[in-house]
Design an enzyme around this catalytic site. Structure first.
Site, PDB file in Angstrom:
ATOM      1  CB  CYS A 244      -0.907   0.014   1.231  1.00 29.79           C
ATOM      2  SG  CYS A 244      -1.952  -1.452   1.363  1.00 29.79           S
TER       3      CYS A 244
ATOM      4  NE  ARG B 232       5.221   2.482  -2.206  1.00 26.20           N
ATOM      5  CZ  ARG B 232       5.897   1.963  -1.189  1.00 26.20           C
ATOM      6  NH1 ARG B 232       5.278   1.202  -0.326  1.00 26.20           N
ATOM      7  NH2 ARG B 232       7.179   2.200  -1.049  1.00 26.20           N
TER       8      ARG B 232
ATOM      9  CD1 TRP C 216      -0.779  -4.153  -2.852  1.00 25.03           C
ATOM     10  CD2 TRP C 216      -1.982  -4.280  -4.724  1.00 25.03           C
ATOM     11  NE1 TRP C 216       0.075  -3.994  -3.906  1.00 25.03           N
ATOM     12  CE2 TRP C 216      -0.639  -4.062  -5.070  1.00 25.03           C
ATOM     13  CE3 TRP C 216      -2.930  -4.390  -5.748  1.00 25.03           C
ATOM     14  CZ2 TRP C 216      -0.219  -3.972  -6.392  1.00 25.03           C
ATOM     15  CZ3 TRP C 216      -2.508  -4.290  -7.062  1.00 25.03           C
ATOM     16  CH2 TRP C 216      -1.168  -4.090  -7.367  1.00 25.03           C
TER      17      TRP C 216
ATOM     18  CG  ASN D 106       2.291  -0.895   3.473  1.00 22.19           C
ATOM     19  OD1 ASN D 106       1.761  -1.934   3.106  1.00 22.19           O
ATOM     20  ND2 ASN D 106       3.502  -0.534   3.081  1.00 22.19           N
ATOM     21  N   GLY D 107       0.534  -2.995   5.789  1.00 21.93           N
ATOM     22  CA  GLY D 107       1.030  -4.121   6.557  1.00 21.93           C
ATOM     23  C   GLY D 107      -0.088  -4.992   7.082  1.00 21.93           C
TER      24      GLY D 107
ATOM     25  CD  GLU E 126      16.320 -17.834  -5.126  1.00 22.04           C
ATOM     26  OE1 GLU E 126      16.236 -16.584  -5.077  1.00 22.04           O
ATOM     27  OE2 GLU E 126      16.387 -18.459  -6.197  1.00 22.04           O
TER      28      GLU E 126
ATOM     29  CE  LYS F  47      17.710 -14.019  -5.739  1.00 26.61           C
ATOM     30  NZ  LYS F  47      17.630 -14.897  -6.905  1.00 26.61           N
TER      31      LYS F  47
ATOM     32  CD  GLU G 224      20.256 -14.576  -9.974  1.00 28.04           C
ATOM     33  OE1 GLU G 224      19.449 -14.581 -10.909  1.00 28.04           O
ATOM     34  OE2 GLU G 224      19.928 -14.349  -8.789  1.00 28.04           O
TER      35      GLU G 224
ATOM     36  CG  HIS H 124      24.684 -40.395  -2.769  1.00 24.72           C
ATOM     37  ND1 HIS H 124      24.643 -41.753  -3.007  1.00 24.72           N
ATOM     38  CD2 HIS H 124      23.909 -40.188  -1.671  1.00 24.72           C
ATOM     39  CE1 HIS H 124      23.874 -42.342  -2.107  1.00 24.72           C
ATOM     40  NE2 HIS H 124      23.420 -41.411  -1.278  1.00 24.72           N
TER      41      HIS H 124
ATOM     42  CE  LYS I  10      13.221  -8.119 -11.452  1.00 22.34           C
ATOM     43  NZ  LYS I  10      13.810  -8.750 -10.275  1.00 22.34           N
TER      44      LYS I  10
END
Length: 609
Positions: free
Chosen positions: A2, A27, A74, A98-99, A479, A483, A486, A502, A604
């Site tokens: 928000c 937002r 939102w 917001n939250g 992941e 990161k 990247e 293994h 992106k």
């Protein structure tokens, strides 16, 4: 996420508030509203839908007053509606927020005997009534807010105005960004500098847990213990990319720290904490009759799909296959009649994922997509869409998009399990409650930022780094390795910890960093034995667990470093344990001096093969 703006000004606030909200519309645009003080009382205008609807309402009924707050949102609890739009108000206070307030139901129940009536389905309105109750007891606005803040659990940013106090505004942040703007005889609050760009270039960014009291000529900032503190006032560019970074060095850093807020925003769209249930939009398929889920995604989004595989199969007993978009497309996998194809993408424009979607559609699958851009090609090509509420993600290495994808997928798995009668009402409530706690727990994880920065200095010196985990922690290990690769250009690999013997153990030697993701749970003991083997071979184990796990580990072997995370239900652990591996990659890249936001050779959105 928000958008918030507050103005203590000289001119009419309403047009300035609407203008500020236009810059924050990315937002949220499910509803919007403003509130001003007019002759000592609170007056509001709110509207469902985009800001044009609010502007039209103001054209019909203009709003006077030089003190005001605004909000673009939102949809949260309940459908988008004027009643659920911010600001929420009593006759004493108006608030924009917001939250997510995790314990709002307990607070609501505590006020039940005081004759409080509610006009909305939101958690925010409870805060307004709580502050009003303290005001009714004779406390000043500042005292009332000071009493209220310790009672709130969760991640939030909010701003309040008070009836009869034209030269007063109070804001607070915990997990959601908030800035103070300094003008000439005027003061402002904003979600970020972008909202305040035409009004002032002098900005003070509140730090985690801060709250602030402003008048037209000064600001007083307090920490979590309500002790006065000094925060630096900086001068920002009026326009350009630097505005969006706030007081962060990089967009990636900012986006990591936005995760408590955007996870909460995403949860608001599908989770009702009052009933502890998941409410999804109408979907063009029946979970009961789906024979198989086929998930297609690329890069980071594919790891979200891998976590979802664990969730769908263990909770809903629903066979699930995860494929990288390009592989799904070209190996021409047979897809069952009546099957569901689920596609995950931040941009909604990833070419390999889009082509896999088209293949699945040709095979007669129902198409459900999870995207961050509702107007994207993938969204438009799908039978149904669930949007993540990450907001714009500028850093090339995905962070907040990933955790909001996990949030949506967790909710989908719960809904599927319930529909297929594999989930008791009690367990559904437990999982919903666990999800509702994630934004607040994520904010706690971010408190380890400085410690992780110290650890990262050692990682930055490494040639190879290994990430390991079991069960749903395995995709998080992959992941974490992605990161690091990247943005720091260090070779890193993610492995299932059970696979260590293994092959990968041959690569463990003196001082090789090994990040072990090991939340307490049924797989902990086996993971801990892997740690012992790593330590005995000289590996520098960076151990991620909760207090109980760290204590158990200390009796077995001594890791190089341990990062203590909050104790949570194992179901939501993948979301929470993502954050420290993001921070580790970020700080490692900073130590190495690489281009964090725009790493070499990457883009992106990959819109070509």
């Amino acid at each position: 996420m928000c958008g918030i703006i507050g103005i203590l000004g000289k001119a009419d606030a309403a047009p300035l508030l609407v203008d500020g909200l236009k810059r924050l519309e990315y937002r949220g645009y499910d509803s919007a509203g403003i509130a001003t003080l007019v002759n000592g009382r609170i007056d509001r205008r709110r509207a469902e839908g985009k800001l044009d609807n609010l502007a039209a309402a103001l054209d019909k009924e203009p709003l006077a007053g030089t003190t005001g707050i605004g909000h673009t949102r939102w949809a949260t609890h309940g459908v988008p509606s004027e009643a659920n739009a911010h600001p929420h108000a009593t006759d004493r206070v108006a608030i924009v927020h917001n939250g997510i307030i995790e314990n709002y139901q307990d607070l609501r129940d505590g006020l039940a005997g005081k004759g409080v009536t509610y006009a909305s389905e939101t958690d925010t309105e409870v805060v307004a009534h709580l502050v009003s109750d303290f005001l009714a007891q004779g406390l000043t606005p500042q005292e009332a807010v000071s009493k209220t803040l310790p009672m709130l659990e969760g991640a939030f940013g909010f701003v309040m105005v008070f009836a009869g106090h034209h030269d007063l505004m109070i804001g607070a942040r915990r997990g959601s960004p908030l800035a103070i703007g300094y003008g000439e005889g005027e003061m402002y609050f904003g979600s970020d500098a972008l909202a305040l760009a035409p009004l002032t270039r002098r900005i003070c960014y509140l730090e985690e847990g801060d709250w602030a009291v402003i008048s037209r000529d000064k600001a007083a900032v307090f920490d979590t213990q309500s002790n006065p503190v000094e925060r630096r006032v900086v001068e920002t560019a009026v326009s350009g990319a630097m505005i969006g970074k706030g007081n962060y060095r990089h967009f990636m850093q900012k986006e990591i720290h936005e995760q408590p807020a955007v996870i909460g925003d995403t949860l608001h769209t599908v989770l009702n904490p009052a009933t502890q249930t998941i409410t999804l939009p109408d979907l063009p398929f029946d979970w009961v009759s789906v024979p198989k889920i086929t998930i297609g995604a690329c890069g980071t989004a594919s790891y979200a799909g891998m976590v979802a595989k664990y969730w769908f199969e263990s909770l809903a007993r629903l066979p699930t296959e995860v494929d990288i978009g390009s592989e799904l497309r070209y190996r021409e996998t047979p897809l069952p009649e009546g099957g569901l194809a689920l596609f995950i993408s931040q941009s909604g424009e990833t070419m390999d994922t889009l082509e896999a979607l088209r293949y699945a559609k040709q095979q007669g699958q129902s198409i459900l997509s999870i995207v961050n851009v509702p107007e994207s090609t993938i969204a438009r090509s799908s039978d149904a869409v669930i949007q993540t509420k990450a907001g714009p993600e500028i850093g090339v290495a995905s962070t907040k998009a990933f955790t909001t994808q996990l949030t949506v997928l967790a909710c989908l798995a719960i809904a599927a399990a319930k529909a297929r009668r594999h989930l008791s009402r009690q367990r559904e409530a437990e999982l919903a409650s666990a999800l509702a706690e994630v934004p607040g727990r994520a904010a706690e994880v971010l408190n380890h930022d400085d410690y992780i920065r110290e650890i990262a200095q050692t990682v930055a010196e490494a040639r190879d780094v290994f990430f390991m985990g079991r069960g749903s922690a395995y995709p998080i290990a992959m992941e974490g390795a992605l990161k690091l690769k990247e943005i720091s250009y260090i070779h890193a690999e993610g492995y299932a910890a059970g696979e260590m013997k293994h092959g990968p153990i041959a690569l463990i030697e003196e001082n090789v960093p090994v990040v072990m993701i090991a939340p307490s749970g049924p797989l902990f003991e086996k993971t801990a034995s892997n740690v012992q083997e790593m330590v005995s071979r000289g590996g520098r184990v960076i151990f991620l667990s909760d207090a109980a796990g760290i204590q158990k580990m200390s009796r077995m072997a001594k890791p190089f470093a341990s990062i203590e995370l909050p104790k949570v239900d194992p179901f939501v652990a993948p979301i929470l344990y993502t954050i420290p591996v993001q921070l580790l990659a970020y700080h490692t890249a900073v130590w190495k001096g690489t281009d964090v936001d725009q790493p070499r050779n990457l883009a992106k959105a990959v819109t070509v093969e």
